[in-house]
Design a protein around this motif. Structure first.
Motif, PDB file in Angstrom:
ATOM      1  N   PHE A   8     -11.392   0.336  27.108  1.00 47.74           N
ATOM      2  CA  PHE A   8     -11.296   1.073  25.849  1.00 47.74           C
ATOM      3  C   PHE A   8      -9.883   1.634  25.724  1.00 47.74           C
ATOM      4  N   PHE A   9      -9.193   1.315  24.628  1.00 47.95           N
ATOM      5  CA  PHE A   9      -7.814   1.754  24.425  1.00 47.95           C
ATOM      6  C   PHE A   9      -7.767   2.963  23.482  1.00 47.95           C
ATOM      7  N   ALA A  10      -6.904   3.929  23.811  1.00 48.87           N
ATOM      8  CA  ALA A  10      -6.710   5.132  22.995  1.00 48.87           C
ATOM      9  C   ALA A  10      -5.264   5.160  22.513  1.00 48.87           C
ATOM     10  N   PRO A  11      -4.967   4.659  21.313  1.00 50.77           N
ATOM     11  CA  PRO A  11      -3.579   4.533  20.859  1.00 50.77           C
ATOM     12  C   PRO A  11      -2.865   5.864  20.668  1.00 50.77           C
ATOM     13  N   VAL A  12      -3.585   6.914  20.296  1.00 51.86           N
ATOM     14  CA  VAL A  12      -2.935   8.212  20.110  1.00 51.86           C
ATOM     15  C   VAL A  12      -2.387   8.727  21.431  1.00 51.86           C
ATOM     16  N   GLU A  13      -3.215   8.671  22.472  1.00 49.63           N
ATOM     17  CA  GLU A  13      -2.760   9.113  23.785  1.00 49.63           C
ATOM     18  C   GLU A  13      -1.649   8.215  24.320  1.00 49.63           C
ATOM     19  N   LEU A  14      -1.725   6.915  24.011  1.00 52.06           N
ATOM     20  CA  LEU A  14      -0.657   6.005  24.425  1.00 52.06           C
ATOM     21  C   LEU A  14       0.670   6.406  23.792  1.00 52.06           C
TER      22      LEU A  14
END
Length: 446
Positions: free
Chosen positions: A83-89
């Motif tokens: 599961f990818f979290a773009p905001v945290e990235l």
């Protein structure tokens, strides 16, 4: 926050342990369970395996390190989804390098599909849910409960309050809420109150019991600052929300002393709504700088660099992303990144606690770190010379001085020495003292 394949392996192992064998299940001692075991020796193994199949095991990748190791992570046996979290990235990327994350994210997505794992994530900036499903995503989270609640509330307010410039604008005048008035006047936050006047002082108390009632009573008794002590107390971040609200009702400011320099803990602590962070055990300028960077999540701009940060935000691919579901302060729900980051930099008190001889030896470098507002002194392990060295360096570089009450000193003595904030008590200490005083008054003298 998974960054390595080893962490993913540990997670899968813990998830498997969550399904006990048949012998430890409820009712396993009865005759029915005994009959099952005698008739089918593999029943326990079957039920446990069935439970593992029903539980989806997913890891979230939200840092550059995790993105770089996604190929190994996706190969972990027993893992179902990445599961990818773009905001945290975006927040974890160094300044100016956010643009390369989208390309790296696309590469990571391909690695997950190549490993035949499920692909999930939050909505990626610039993409629609349909585009992400077409790219191979199996699960797309498009919003959050906070955004939904805020949007519904804004719709009701918009319908109930006519525009000020419209035909009905002059018919009704709405009062300004206390929270709006508080942030309309920038001098209402703790850090600006302490900085605006040389005579400004604050009396604080540590809160360790985790009781909202105790926090409100302490604040109502006259303590201007309540410090949620997560470095030693048994408090949790969910319970801290009630403590912050209780202190606010009584008119007190709230700070949090965090247990360690942890991105995960600091990021969530700032969402609680405290007005400041105290990090214990700071012993170097590097640790102080890391504290400032994490406290100014997600835009990572220092106070004197807010205009440059806003310019960068306009030119990065994440500029259309609404960060309002995870703001640093609860009062800033609904604000855009550049706006609430600018206001956060002005409103948030960032304090480095020096409590060791090593920290005292490097105090001249620590006080020079841009963004550190206060040097907080815990003198339990410090010599008199160490304390004097810390106080001198903080005053020379115009940093606020705060600290725990030194044994044998009075609060007035520390104020005269230049301290702006003195934590003179704790809720459990006050409870113990109150109990002793009550017993002394009520117990008959033998």
């Amino acid at each position: 926050m998974t960054e390595t394949a080893e962490q993913a392996v540990q997670f899968v192992a813990m998830a498997r342990k969550s399904f006990p064998a048949l012998s430890s299940m409820r009712g396993s001692g009865g005759p029915a369970a005994a009959a099952v075991r005698s008739a089918a020796p593999m029943a326990s193994h079957f039920l446990r395996r069935r439970g593992e199949d029903l539980l989806m095991k997913a890891v979230q990748v939200e840092t550059e390190a995790g993105l770089a190791n996604v190929r190994e992570i996706a190969k972990v046996e027993g893992l179902d989804m990445v599961f990818f979290a773009p905001v945290e990235l975006a927040a974890s990327a160094p300044r100016g390098q956010e643009a390369g994350l989208l390309l790296a994210l696309e590469t990571a997505e391909a690695e997950v599909k190549r490993a035949k794992k499920l692909l999930g994530g939050m909505l990626v900036p610039g993409r629609s849910a349909e585009m992400m499903f077409a790219a191979g995503y199996d699960l797309v989270c498009t919003t959050s409960d906070v955004i939904l609640v805020r949007a519904a509330a804004e719709n009701i307010v918009r319908e109930a309050k006519p525009p000020a410039t419209g035909p009905k604008g002059g018919l009704v005048r709405f009062v300004t809420s206390g929270r709006e008035a508080k942030f309309a006047r920038n001098d209402e936050t703790l850090v600006t109150r302490l900085k605006k006047s040389r005579q400004a002082r604050a009396l604080g108390a540590l809160v360790r019991l985790g009781s909202a009632a105790a926090a409100e009573l302490v604040a109502a008794s006259g303590f201007e600052v309540v410090v949620l002590d997560h470095s030693r107390g048994a408090e949790d971040l969910l319970g801290a929300v009630a403590l912050v609200h209780a202190a606010s009702r009584a008119g007190a400011h709230s700070l949090m002393r965090v247990p360690a320099l942890s991105q995960a803990h600091l990021r969530r602590a700032l969402q609680v709504g405290v007005e400041g962070i105290i990090l214990p055990g700071v012993e170097s300028a590097e640790e102080a700088h890391a504290l400032v960077e994490l406290c100014l999540y997600p835009s990572r701009n220092l106070r004197d660099d807010s205009h440059a940060a806003e310019a960068r935000l306009k030119n990065q691919p994440f500029r259309r992303m609404d960060f309002s579901f995870a703001p640093p302060l609860v009062e800033f729900y609904g604000q855009r990144v550049a706006e609430f980051s600018r206001r956060q930099g002005e409103a948030l008190l960032i304090a480095a606690q020096v409590d060791s001889p090593e920290g005292a030896a490097h105090i001249r470098e620590i006080v020079k770190v841009e963004g550190i507002d206060m040097i907080f002194v815990d003198a339990m392990r410090l010599s008199g010379a160490d304390v004097e060295r810390i106080e001198t360096a903080a005053k020379k570089h115009h940093r606020l001085l705060g600290g725990l009450l030194v044994p044998g000193c009075h609060v007035e003595d520390m104020y005269r020495a230049g301290y702006k904030l003195v934590c003179a008590a704790s809720d459990h200490g006050l409870l113990a003292e109150g109990a002793k005083a009550c017993l002394k008054a009520e117990r008959p003298v033998e």
